[in-house]
Design a protein around this motif. Structure first.
Motif, short mmCIF file in Angstrom:
data_model
loop_
_atom_site.label_atom_id
_atom_site.label_comp_id
_atom_site.label_asym_id
_atom_site.label_seq_id
_atom_site.Cartn_x
_atom_site.Cartn_y
_atom_site.Cartn_z
N LEU A 187 0.83 -1.20 0.00
CA LEU A 187 0.00 0.00 0.00
C LEU A 187 0.87 1.26 0.00
O LEU A 187 0.55 2.24 -0.68
CB LEU A 187 -0.93 -0.01 1.21
CG LEU A 187 -1.98 -1.13 1.24
CD1 LEU A 187 -2.72 -1.13 2.57
CD2 LEU A 187 -2.96 -0.99 0.08
N LYS A 188 1.96 1.22 0.75
CA LYS A 188 2.86 2.38 0.80
C LYS A 188 3.43 2.68 -0.58
O LYS A 188 3.56 3.85 -0.97
CB LYS A 188 3.99 2.10 1.80
CG LYS A 188 4.97 3.24 1.99
CD LYS A 188 6.03 2.87 3.02
CE LYS A 188 7.06 3.97 3.18
NZ LYS A 188 8.10 3.57 4.17
N ARG A 189 3.77 1.64 -1.33
CA ARG A 189 4.29 1.84 -2.69
C ARG A 189 3.27 2.56 -3.56
O ARG A 189 3.62 3.36 -4.42
CB ARG A 189 4.64 0.49 -3.32
CG ARG A 189 5.90 -0.16 -2.79
CD ARG A 189 6.19 -1.44 -3.55
NE ARG A 189 6.35 -1.18 -4.97
CZ ARG A 189 5.94 -2.00 -5.94
NH1 ARG A 189 5.31 -3.11 -5.62
NH2 ARG A 189 6.14 -1.69 -7.18
N TRP A 190 2.00 2.26 -3.35
CA TRP A 190 0.95 2.91 -4.13
C TRP A 190 0.70 4.34 -3.68
O TRP A 190 0.09 5.12 -4.41
CB TRP A 190 -0.35 2.14 -4.01
CG TRP A 190 -0.34 0.79 -4.66
CD1 TRP A 190 0.57 0.31 -5.54
CD2 TRP A 190 -1.31 -0.24 -4.47
NE1 TRP A 190 0.24 -0.97 -5.91
CE2 TRP A 190 -0.90 -1.33 -5.29
CE3 TRP A 190 -2.47 -0.36 -3.72
CZ2 TRP A 190 -1.63 -2.52 -5.36
CZ3 TRP A 190 -3.19 -1.54 -3.79
CH2 TRP A 190 -2.77 -2.61 -4.60
N GLY A 191 1.10 4.69 -2.46
CA GLY A 191 0.79 5.99 -1.88
C GLY A 191 -0.31 5.95 -0.85
O GLY A 191 -0.75 6.99 -0.35
N LYS A 219 -3.69 13.33 -0.53
CA LYS A 219 -2.57 14.19 -0.91
C LYS A 219 -1.40 13.38 -1.47
O LYS A 219 -0.79 13.77 -2.47
CB LYS A 219 -2.11 15.01 0.30
CG LYS A 219 -3.11 16.06 0.76
CD LYS A 219 -2.61 16.80 2.00
CE LYS A 219 -3.64 17.82 2.49
NZ LYS A 219 -3.19 18.49 3.74
N LYS A 220 -1.10 12.24 -0.83
CA LYS A 220 -0.02 11.38 -1.31
C LYS A 220 -0.32 10.85 -2.71
O LYS A 220 0.56 10.83 -3.58
CB LYS A 220 0.18 10.21 -0.34
CG LYS A 220 0.69 10.59 1.04
CD LYS A 220 2.16 10.89 1.03
CE LYS A 220 2.67 11.09 2.46
NZ LYS A 220 4.11 11.45 2.50
N LEU A 221 -1.55 10.41 -2.91
CA LEU A 221 -1.92 9.85 -4.20
C LEU A 221 -1.92 10.90 -5.29
O LEU A 221 -1.55 10.62 -6.44
CB LEU A 221 -3.28 9.18 -4.11
CG LEU A 221 -3.35 7.88 -3.30
CD1 LEU A 221 -4.77 7.37 -3.22
CD2 LEU A 221 -2.44 6.81 -3.90
N GLU A 222 -2.34 12.11 -4.98
CA GLU A 222 -2.31 13.19 -5.97
C GLU A 222 -0.89 13.43 -6.49
O GLU A 222 -0.70 13.76 -7.66
CB GLU A 222 -2.89 14.47 -5.38
CG GLU A 222 -4.41 14.42 -5.23
CD GLU A 222 -4.95 15.53 -4.35
OE1 GLU A 222 -4.12 16.32 -3.83
OE2 GLU A 222 -6.18 15.61 -4.17
N MET A 223 0.09 13.24 -5.63
CA MET A 223 1.49 13.44 -6.03
C MET A 223 2.10 12.20 -6.66
O MET A 223 2.84 12.30 -7.64
CB MET A 223 2.32 13.86 -4.80
CG MET A 223 1.97 15.22 -4.23
SD MET A 223 3.10 15.73 -2.91
CE MET A 223 2.72 14.49 -1.65
N ARG A 224 1.80 11.03 -6.11
CA ARG A 224 2.53 9.82 -6.48
C ARG A 224 1.75 8.85 -7.36
O ARG A 224 2.35 8.06 -8.10
CB ARG A 224 2.98 9.09 -5.21
CG ARG A 224 3.94 9.88 -4.37
CD ARG A 224 4.22 9.20 -3.04
NE ARG A 224 4.67 7.82 -3.19
CZ ARG A 224 4.90 6.99 -2.18
NH1 ARG A 224 4.72 7.42 -0.94
NH2 ARG A 224 5.32 5.77 -2.39
N ASN A 225 0.44 8.89 -7.29
CA ASN A 225 -0.36 7.90 -8.01
C ASN A 225 -1.70 8.53 -8.40
O ASN A 225 -2.76 8.09 -7.95
CB ASN A 225 -0.58 6.68 -7.12
CG ASN A 225 -0.98 5.44 -7.91
OD1 ASN A 225 -1.43 5.54 -9.05
ND2 ASN A 225 -0.82 4.27 -7.30
#
Length: 246
Positions: A187-191, A219-225
């Protein structure tokens, strides 16, 4: 989404035949395959508990399959409907941990995927009994590049996208989960970032208690995924539209 369809909702909105199929898959995975639950405690090949009527249930199936052919599932227990979460019954917490309000919290649990769709390294991470050979960053890195791409597990990703949409509809802002390190790393890899809130324990294999804030995940997903969060928001938008039509 790809080769799979998903459906979900609060317990009483999920058709009884689909609920039964979910519980049969959980029995197969949690009782027969992994021995996390005792078969004799779940007669009739059904794995269910007192938290299910207070939960959102998600079902995954291959496109075109019958409603009973569930090959993946998970749930979110709705905090405002229960006095205690399972995580509070089984885990201890770090002294500095401050729980979020119960009425806006949920606990994700009972992730299960049919063995026919658990053939890759990351799937072993999800259901491993705490084997360090699987539950490590090295295990993820060791997988071939092709296998890692395939292991961006469409079933698990789809389940989490639907858990997100249903949680947002219910005003859930935080997710608890008890999970293996392998799933936490995936899950961390996905954001999808969960933070440890207590020591590991041997509960359904070696697991640790975690907490996630949905706003932080967004917020993490908007940047990373961005594709993952866009897909989840489209699911939410579509489900809201159907409710308005009804």
């Amino acid at each position: 989404m790809g080769y799979f369809d998903f459906e979900g909702g609060v317990y009483h909105d999920v058709p009884p035949n689909v609920r039964t199929a979910i519980f049969r898959l959980r029995y197969q995975v949690y009782c027969l395959e992994w021995g996390f639950e005792k078969e004799e405690d779940h007669p009739g090949g059904i794995e269910t508990d007192v938290f299910d009527p207070h939960s959102v249930q998600i079902a995954a199936r291959v496109k075109g399959a019958s409603p009973e052919d569930v090959i993946g599932t998970s749930r979110v227990i709705v905090g405002r409907e229960v006095d205690r979460f399972p995580i509070e019954c089984h885990c201890s917490f770090f002294s500095e941990f401050k729980p979020p309000p119960r009425e806006s919290s949920g606990e994700i649990s009972r992730l299960a995927v049919s063995k026919h769709f658990r053939r890759r390294a990351v799937d072993k991470l999800i259901f491993s009994h705490g084997d360090p050979a699987y539950e490590s960053e090295q295990a993820l890195s060791a997988a071939s590049a092709q296998d890692r791409r395939k292991s961006e597990n469409e079933i698990v990703a789809g389940i989490y996208m639907h858990l997100y949409a249903e949680s947002k509809k219910l005003g859930v802002t935080h997710w608890y989960a008890v999970m293996a390190k392998g799933l936490h790393l995936l899950l961390k890899r996905w954001g999808v970032v969960f933070h440890p809130i207590g020591p590991e324990l041997n509960y359904h294999g070696w697991r640790g208690p975690y907490l996630a804030e949905i706003a932080e995940i967004e917020k993490k997903l908007e940047m990373r995924n961005p594709a993952l969060i866009e897909g989840a928001r489209n699911i939410l938008l579509h489900s809201d539209s159907k409710q308005e039509v009804v």
